[in-house]
Every structure is written in structure tokens, then in C-alpha cells.
Design an enzyme around this catalytic site. Structure first.
Site, PDB file in Angstrom:
ATOM      1  N   ASP A  67       0.814  -1.217   0.000  1.00 21.64           N
ATOM      2  CA  ASP A  67       0.000   0.000   0.000  1.00 21.64           C
ATOM      3  C   ASP A  67       0.846   1.266   0.000  1.00 21.64           C
ATOM      4  OD1 ASP A  67       0.971  -0.405   2.560  1.00 21.64           O
ATOM      5  OD2 ASP A  67      -0.972  -0.725   3.493  1.00 21.64           O
ATOM      6  N   ASP A 136      -7.305  -2.359  14.204  1.00 23.91           N
ATOM      7  CA  ASP A 136      -8.709  -2.686  13.903  1.00 23.91           C
ATOM      8  C   ASP A 136      -8.815  -3.962  13.060  1.00 23.91           C
ATOM      9  OD1 ASP A 136      -7.731  -1.783  11.502  1.00 23.91           O
ATOM     10  OD2 ASP A 136      -9.158  -0.141  11.259  1.00 23.91           O
ATOM     11  N   HIS A 138      -7.008  -4.552  10.244  1.00 21.50           N
ATOM     12  CA  HIS A 138      -6.771  -4.388   8.808  1.00 21.50           C
ATOM     13  C   HIS A 138      -5.481  -5.068   8.364  1.00 21.50           C
ATOM     14  CE1 HIS A 138      -4.761  -0.301   9.805  1.00 21.50           C
ATOM     15  NE2 HIS A 138      -3.797  -1.024   9.253  1.00 21.50           N
ATOM     16  N   GLU A 143      -9.570  -1.871   5.408  1.00 23.32           N
ATOM     17  CA  GLU A 143     -10.200  -1.556   6.683  1.00 23.32           C
ATOM     18  C   GLU A 143     -11.460  -2.402   6.890  1.00 23.32           C
ATOM     19  OE1 GLU A 143      -8.722   0.203   8.742  1.00 23.32           O
ATOM     20  OE2 GLU A 143      -7.934   2.073   7.945  1.00 23.32           O
TER      21      GLU A 143
HETATM   22  C1  GLP Z   1      -0.297   0.319   8.462  1.00 23.00           C
HETATM   23  C2  GLP Z   1       0.057  -0.511   7.238  1.00 23.00           C
HETATM   24  C3  GLP Z   1      -0.222  -1.977   7.487  1.00 23.00           C
HETATM   25  C4  GLP Z   1       0.402  -2.386   8.805  1.00 23.00           C
HETATM   26  C5  GLP Z   1      -0.233  -1.610   9.913  1.00 23.00           C
HETATM   27  C6  GLP Z   1       0.234  -1.998  11.291  1.00 23.00           C
HETATM   28  O1  GLP Z   1      -1.652   0.540   8.538  1.00 23.00           O
HETATM   29  N1  GLP Z   1      -0.652  -0.109   6.077  1.00 23.00           N
HETATM   30  O2  GLP Z   1       0.281  -2.746   6.406  1.00 23.00           O
HETATM   31  O3  GLP Z   1       0.234  -3.767   9.023  1.00 23.00           O
HETATM   32  O4  GLP Z   1       0.091  -0.248   9.680  1.00 23.00           O
HETATM   33  O5  GLP Z   1       1.330  -1.230  11.655  1.00 23.00           O
HETATM   34  P1  GLP Z   1       2.309  -1.556  12.828  1.00 23.00           P
HETATM   35  O6  GLP Z   1       3.090  -2.747  12.415  1.00 23.00           O
HETATM   36  O7  GLP Z   1       3.144  -0.328  12.952  1.00 23.00           O
HETATM   37  O8  GLP Z   1       1.474  -1.795  14.027  1.00 23.00           O
END
Ligand code: GLP
Length: 235
Positions: A67, A136, A138, A143
Site C-alpha cells: 500500500d 482494527d 486491517h 479496513e
Molecule cells: C499500516 C500498514 C499496514 C500495517 C499496519 C500496522 O496501517 N498499512 O500494512 O500492518 O500499519 O502497523 P504496525 O506494524 O506499525 O502496528
């Protein structure tokens, strides 16, 4: 699903990196799906170290990131283009034409989503997809909603995601509210999936995703339907 608990984040990172390395050694021109966020950072450090010690060759590897945020420049430290360059691509021998990240600055975002999906297909599909999980539930930026989005698409970020990401920006008004993300279908087509979730704050949503009902309200729960998923987690 193969689910392993770790009591030490360093061990989890080393094990995750060893699985990526095994994939690259068994197929040097493999297609890796890559994630951002804090979860894969330790894995990337380990992969860089394997490369620096002459134990891993990225010269034929192809990558597709999950993304990218809309509305920020790629020289902004919070863009995923910047993140990938800083934490991995600039430190290994991958050729830049083999690395792909959705271009959220494209004038026509729908056309860009189609192009991205097609390039993954043209590369032969993703062999190995690395994932983190959002608070959440995702994955990528898929989402919670009333359906599983199939393909790469433009998404409005949930208020909770904007809030969670605010820590990286000078103020909450500067947090992007839209992003391009691979769809759940794009992710599910990967031949192998590795999900990493470390930290007490991730445990409740992880348990819902792994043991609860499969529902688009917890997008990660869809992984229960995939035949080759490894989950590495710890508190
Ligand atoms: C962002 C990214 C996701 C990732 C998520 C969790 O939203 N788009 O791909 O998994 O963050 O982030 P973290 O690993 O910092 O908790």
C-alpha cells in the site's frame, strides 16, 4: 495455519527473516509482497544483515508493496516509498526496477490500481507475502467494512487508523485520510503468507482474527481460509 508464539522480539524477527531468506534461496527470482509499519522493521534489519554478511542475494528478487498513502510526497519520511528505501531497498542489492509500490500520486488512481494489479499478475503472482495487522484488524489498508475488497483499490482510512498513525505526523490534520492498497483478493492469491504481530496491544485483535468468525469486519480473519499461512506473534 502454523502459529508460533515468541517471548522475545529479536527471536521473532530472526525467525521471520529466516523464512524470507529460505524463500529467496529456494527461488532467487521470487516475488515478495512487502509490508510497512513497525512490525516488519526488525525483519528488514535481519535481512539487511544477512545481505551484508554475504548470505543473501536480492539481485533477482521482485517486490510488490501492499500500500501507499495518498496526498504525501515520496520524499516525506512517512511515505511508504521513503520507508522502503530507508529500511530495505537502499541497503540491499535489489534493482530498483524490480521494486513496486502503488503510485498514489498518479493522476488517475483507478487506472493506477488496475495497472498495479496487472503488474503483479504479469510477474507471476506473489510467492510470499509479509503482513502486519492493524489495531482494527486491517491488512494492507483493507479496513473493516461490509465486504472483502478483491483487487487493488483506493480506500478511505478508518478514523482509528488515522488516529493510530497520528504519532508519525506533526499533527493529526497532516495524517493522510486515503490510501491505495492491494485488495484482500490480491493478498489471498499469494502462495504463502507470513503474518507478524508483536506487542500486547495486538493480541486481542489477533485472537479475534485467528479464532473468531471470518468476517470483513475483521479483515485479517480471511487468512483462516488460506492454505499456507504462518503467524509469528508475541507479547
Ligand atoms: C499500516 C500498514 C499496514 C500495517 C499496519 C500496522 O496501517 N498499512 O500494512 O500492518 O500499519 O502497523 P504496525 O506494524 O506499525 O502496528
Amino acid at each position: 495455519m502454523q502459529i508460533t508464539e515468541f517471548h522475545n522480539q529479536g527471536q521473532l524477527n530472526r525467525y521471520a527473516a529466516s523464512l524470507v531468506a529460505e524463500q529467496i534461496r529456494s527461488k532467487p527470482d521470487c516475488v515478495l509482497g512487502l509490508a510497512t509499519g513497525s512490525s516488519p522493521l526488525g525483519t528488514y534489519k535481519e535481512l539487511v544483515s544477512l545481505y551484508q554478511h554475504g548470505n543473501l542475494d536480492f539481485s533477482h528478487v521482485i517486490t510488490f508493496n501492499l500500500d501507499e498513502y495518498c496526498g504525501i510526497n515520496y520524499d516525506n519520511e512517512q511515505s511508504y516509498h521513503f520507508y522502503m528505501k530507508q529500511n530495505l531497498f537502499a541497503k540491499i542489492n535489489i534493482s530498483s526496477e524490480n521494486t513496486h509500490i502503488p503510485d498514489a500520486s498518479a493522476p488517475n488512481l483507478d487506472a493506477e490500481c488496475l495497472r498495479y494489479e496487472q503488474s503483479i499478475h504479469n510477474a507471476g503472482g506473489i510467492d510470499f507475502q509479509l503482513l502486519g495487522i492493524g489495531h482494527d484488524g486491517h491488512i494492507g489498508f483493507n479496513e473493516p467494512c461490509d465486504h472483502f475488497p478483491i483487487k487493488t483499490h483506493c480506500v478511505d482510512l478508518a478514523a482509528s487508523t488515522i488516529h493510530a498513525n497520528a504519532r508519525f505526523f506533526p499533527s493529526i490534520d497532516q495524517v493522510p485520510t486515503k490510501a491505495l492498497t492491494m485488495g484482500i483478493g490480491t493478498i489471498m492469491k499469494a502462495r504463502k503468507i507470513l503474518l507478524i504481530a508483536f506487542g500486547i496491544d495486538k493480541q486481542e485483535i489477533l485472537q479475534q482474527a485467528l479464532n473468531g468468525k471470518v468476517t470483513p469486519l475483521v479483515p485479517t480473519s480471511v487468512l483462516q481460509l488460506h492454505s499456507n499461512v504462518t503467524v509469528l506473534y508475541g507479547k
